[in-house]
Design a protein around this motif. Structure first.
Motif, short mmCIF file in Angstrom:
data_model
loop_
_atom_site.label_atom_id
_atom_site.label_comp_id
_atom_site.label_asym_id
_atom_site.label_seq_id
_atom_site.Cartn_x
_atom_site.Cartn_y
_atom_site.Cartn_z
N THR A 28 -4.19 5.45 7.40
CA THR A 28 -5.35 6.02 6.73
C THR A 28 -5.24 5.90 5.21
OG1 THR A 28 -4.38 8.23 6.59
CG2 THR A 28 -5.61 7.70 8.61
N ALA A 29 -6.38 5.96 4.56
CA ALA A 29 -6.43 5.84 3.10
C ALA A 29 -5.64 6.93 2.41
CB ALA A 29 -7.87 5.85 2.63
N ASP A 30 -5.50 8.07 3.04
CA ASP A 30 -4.73 9.15 2.44
C ASP A 30 -3.25 8.82 2.28
OD1 ASP A 30 -6.94 10.78 2.08
OD2 ASP A 30 -6.75 11.67 4.07
N LEU A 31 -2.77 7.85 3.03
CA LEU A 31 -1.36 7.45 2.93
C LEU A 31 -1.08 6.63 1.67
CD1 LEU A 31 -0.66 6.36 6.62
CD2 LEU A 31 0.08 8.47 5.48
N PHE A 32 -2.10 5.99 1.10
CA PHE A 32 -1.88 5.12 -0.06
C PHE A 32 -2.95 5.23 -1.14
CE2 PHE A 32 -4.12 2.82 3.26
CZ PHE A 32 -5.18 2.25 2.58
N GLY A 33 -3.92 6.08 -0.94
CA GLY A 33 -5.03 6.20 -1.87
C GLY A 33 -4.63 6.51 -3.30
N GLU A 34 -3.65 7.38 -3.48
CA GLU A 34 -3.20 7.73 -4.83
C GLU A 34 -2.60 6.53 -5.55
OE1 GLU A 34 -3.83 10.52 -6.35
OE2 GLU A 34 -4.60 11.61 -4.60
N ASP A 35 -2.11 5.56 -4.81
CA ASP A 35 -1.50 4.35 -5.38
C ASP A 35 -2.48 3.17 -5.42
OD1 ASP A 35 0.97 5.57 -5.74
OD2 ASP A 35 1.70 4.96 -3.77
N ALA A 36 -3.68 3.35 -4.97
CA ALA A 36 -4.63 2.23 -4.81
C ALA A 36 -4.83 1.42 -6.08
CB ALA A 36 -5.97 2.75 -4.29
N ALA A 37 -4.84 2.05 -7.23
CA ALA A 37 -5.07 1.34 -8.49
C ALA A 37 -3.98 0.30 -8.79
CB ALA A 37 -5.17 2.34 -9.64
N ASN A 38 -2.87 0.36 -8.10
CA ASN A 38 -1.78 -0.61 -8.30
C ASN A 38 -2.05 -1.96 -7.64
OD1 ASN A 38 0.44 0.94 -9.69
ND2 ASN A 38 0.02 2.30 -7.97
N PHE A 39 -3.12 -2.05 -6.87
CA PHE A 39 -3.38 -3.26 -6.08
C PHE A 39 -4.65 -3.97 -6.54
CE2 PHE A 39 -1.31 -0.09 -3.36
CZ PHE A 39 -0.08 -0.73 -3.19
N ALA A 40 -4.54 -5.28 -6.73
CA ALA A 40 -5.71 -6.08 -7.05
C ALA A 40 -6.62 -6.21 -5.83
CB ALA A 40 -5.29 -7.47 -7.54
N ARG A 41 -6.00 -6.18 -4.67
CA ARG A 41 -6.77 -6.30 -3.41
C ARG A 41 -6.11 -5.44 -2.35
NH1 ARG A 41 -7.49 -11.89 -2.64
NH2 ARG A 41 -5.38 -12.13 -1.89
N ILE A 42 -6.96 -4.80 -1.56
CA ILE A 42 -6.49 -4.09 -0.37
C ILE A 42 -7.20 -4.70 0.82
CG2 ILE A 42 -6.38 -1.89 0.86
CD1 ILE A 42 -6.31 -0.49 -1.89
N SER A 43 -6.43 -5.20 1.78
CA SER A 43 -6.97 -5.79 3.00
C SER A 43 -6.76 -4.81 4.15
CB SER A 43 -6.29 -7.12 3.32
OG SER A 43 -6.62 -8.08 2.35
N ILE A 44 -7.87 -4.49 4.81
CA ILE A 44 -7.82 -3.55 5.93
C ILE A 44 -8.09 -4.31 7.21
CG2 ILE A 44 -8.86 -1.49 6.95
CD1 ILE A 44 -9.56 -0.60 4.08
N ASP A 45 -7.19 -4.17 8.17
CA ASP A 45 -7.27 -4.90 9.43
C ASP A 45 -8.19 -4.19 10.42
OD1 ASP A 45 -6.62 -6.89 11.36
OD2 ASP A 45 -5.27 -5.44 12.30
N PHE A 46 -9.05 -4.96 11.04
CA PHE A 46 -9.87 -4.51 12.17
C PHE A 46 -9.31 -5.22 13.40
CE2 PHE A 46 -12.46 -3.46 8.61
CZ PHE A 46 -13.26 -2.40 9.01
N PRO A 47 -8.46 -4.55 14.18
CA PRO A 47 -7.80 -5.21 15.30
C PRO A 47 -8.75 -5.59 16.43
CG PRO A 47 -7.32 -2.88 15.34
CD PRO A 47 -8.06 -3.15 14.07
N LYS A 48 -9.86 -4.87 16.55
CA LYS A 48 -10.88 -5.20 17.54
C LYS A 48 -12.22 -4.66 17.06
CE LYS A 48 -9.69 -1.22 20.38
NZ LYS A 48 -9.30 -0.74 21.69
N PHE A 49 -13.26 -5.23 17.56
CA PHE A 49 -14.63 -4.89 17.14
C PHE A 49 -14.90 -3.39 17.24
CE2 PHE A 49 -19.09 -4.18 18.32
CZ PHE A 49 -19.72 -4.74 17.22
N ALA A 50 -14.41 -2.74 18.26
CA ALA A 50 -14.72 -1.33 18.51
C ALA A 50 -13.89 -0.35 17.68
CB ALA A 50 -14.53 -1.01 20.00
N ASP A 51 -12.97 -0.83 16.87
CA ASP A 51 -12.12 0.04 16.06
C ASP A 51 -12.77 0.24 14.70
OD1 ASP A 51 -10.17 1.32 14.59
OD2 ASP A 51 -8.53 0.17 15.47
N GLY A 52 -13.34 1.40 14.45
CA GLY A 52 -14.07 1.66 13.22
C GLY A 52 -13.30 2.40 12.14
N ARG A 53 -12.01 2.58 12.33
CA ARG A 53 -11.23 3.35 11.35
C ARG A 53 -11.21 2.70 9.96
NH1 ARG A 53 -5.95 4.14 14.97
NH2 ARG A 53 -6.53 2.00 15.50
#
Length: 148
Positions: free
Chosen positions: A45-70
């Motif tokens: 979840t974003a709460d695990l790394f959100g405070e550090d987000a500004a350190n990244f030029a890009r964040i890639s979020i994986d969608f393992p299957k179509f039905a996974d909306g997290r």
């Protein structure tokens, strides 16, 4: 390799040093000064790394299957709660049917599944002209937008 697009069309990938959340958490100091891409799975979840987000030029979020909306929730939290302004990329099982909604949650680029047609995906960004709900780009619901 997946077809990489944004709302305007195909885009070229930019090389960045890629780190997983686990690598970041264990070796944060060793990545100082580098242009980084954080790759996260749908269960991180974003709460695990959100405070550090500004350190990244890009964040890639994986969608393992179509039905996974997290990943939608993670994107919205990164944009709204953590004020992340870097590139947010959807990767994995990314289909044409999803890109319009992914954009509304804050994604910038989309690594389409290989069997998806790029031109159809670009057209899908204009599926709806006036969505009722607010999104990360405009917090006003439709009835508020009509008054202004």
């Amino acid at each position: 390799m997946a077809n990489l697009i944004n709302t305007q069309g195909p885009v070229q990938d930019t090389e960045l040093t890629t780190v997983t959340l686990e690598q970041w958490q264990e070796e944060k100091a060793s990545f100082a000064g580098q242009s980084l891409e954080l790759t996260v799975s749908s269960d991180q979840t974003a709460d695990l790394f959100g405070e550090d987000a500004a350190n990244f030029a890009r964040i890639s979020i994986d969608f393992p299957k179509f039905a996974d909306g997290r990943g939608y929730s993670a994107a919205r939290l990164l944009r709204e709660k953590y004020k992340y302004t870097g590139e947010l990329r959807a990767v994995g099982d990314v289909l044409i049917d999803q890109v319009f909604f992914m954009k509304r949650c804050g994604f910038d680029t989309y690594a389409l599944r290989e069997d998806q047609i790029v031109e159809d995906a670009i057209a899908a960004f204009s599926t709806f002209t006036n969505p009722y709900q607010n999104d990360v780009h405009d917090q006003r619901p439709l009835f508020r937008r009509r008054l202004s």
